[in-house]
Enzyme design. Structure first.
Site, PDB file in Angstrom:
ATOM      1  CB  THR A 163     136.547  28.935  42.099  1.00  0.00           C
ATOM      2  OG1 THR A 163     136.272  29.294  40.130  1.00  0.00           O
ATOM      3  CG2 THR A 163     137.093  29.759  41.975  1.00  0.00           C
ATOM      4  CB  THR A 164     134.928  23.483  40.764  1.00  0.00           C
ATOM      5  OG1 THR A 164     135.011  23.660  42.210  1.00  0.00           O
ATOM      6  CG2 THR A 164     134.961  22.248  39.808  1.00  0.00           C
ATOM      7  CB  CYS A 176     141.063  28.902  38.405  1.00  0.00           C
ATOM      8  SG  CYS A 176     141.294  30.147  37.753  1.00  0.00           S
ATOM      9  CG  ASP A 189     144.403  29.495  40.490  1.00  0.00           C
ATOM     10  OD1 ASP A 189     145.456  29.331  40.258  1.00  0.00           O
ATOM     11  OD2 ASP A 189     143.722  30.459  40.179  1.00  0.00           O
ATOM     12  CE  LYS A 201     145.938  29.500  37.265  1.00  0.00           C
ATOM     13  NZ  LYS A 201     144.955  30.771  36.790  1.00  0.00           N
TER      14      LYS A 201
END
Length: 233
Positions: free
Chosen positions: A171-172, A175, A36, A142
């Site tokens: 983001t950690t 996602c 992303d 997705k």
């Protein structure tokens, strides 16, 4: 961090264990997944910017990912990119997800500086130029947080006979973490590169990394871009 090599086995120095667990690290069985890295998540005028977050936190991984991407491309590793977004008719957008986004002033599907927010085909939905896929690299579109949900990612990985997954992106805590958990449950050996990930809240970034390491590496192991590039066979 140094590479450790034992009789044709290759390891990346990582915490809480050298990765991969069995030393079977090769270009043919290992994929880099870049999650992303889209304008909507790390660019000016995108979804995250529209919500008022500090863009520097989600832009920090760009340069480390560029170095990892260049190294893995040069050695012939599999490269996979993901994009989160919804159909233009929003038929795949859950009502509660849209409600939440509207509630914080960045409604998915609504007009924004980079086109309709998190909508497929819009400028903000696409991957940033610095990390844009080249010919032959797989793109997974997705509709949700995890890269396996409602996509053909698992089919692609099986067709390519992938055993190891290296996770980067944003983001950690959302996602990236969701995808890592999905992959781990499916038996893939996962490595998260902490400087190649970012979150809108640095505390959440650190917490997500800490959770990977618990119970001896319940979701995999954690390393960084320098260790990977140095040890990559």
């Amino acid at each position: 961090m140094d590479a450790m090599v034992e009789t044709n086995r290759h390891f990346i120095d990582a915490d809480p264990y050298p990765w991969p667990y069995n030393g079977a690290l090769r270009p043919d069985n290992t994929a880099l997944i870049i999650i992303d890295m889209q304008t909507d998540f790390c660019g000016k005028g995108g979804y995250v910017d529209h919500m008022g977050y500090d863009l520097s936190l989600v832009q920090a991984p760009i340069e480390p990912i560029k170095r990892v991407l260049a190294a893995m491309r040069a050695k012939g590793y599999h490269i996979i990119h993901t994009r989160e977004g919804h159909r233009p008719d929003l038929a795949d957008l859950p009502a509660n997800k849209r409600w939440r986004s509207q509630r914080i002033g960045a409604g998915i599907g609504d007009p924004g500086p980079c086109g309709r927010i998190l909508t497929r085909g819009e400028p903000g939905w696409d991957i940033i130029p610095e990390l844009y896929p080249i010919e032959g690299e797989t793109i997974i579109d997705k509709p949700g947080k995890g890269s396996f949900c409602a996509t053909d990612l698992e089919l692609v990985l099986n067709q390519k006979r992938i055993e190891n997954i290296i996770l980067t992106g944003i983001t950690t805590d959302v996602c990236v973490s969701t995808t890592m958990r999905e992959a781990n449950d499916r038996g893939y050996e996962c490595l998260l590169l902490e400087d190649c990930c970012g979150a809108t809240d640095y505390g959440n970034h650190l917490a997500a990394i800490k959770m990977v390491k618990m119970q001896g590496g319940v979701f995999g192991s954690v390393s960084n871009s320098a260790a990977l590039v140095e040890a990559l066979p």
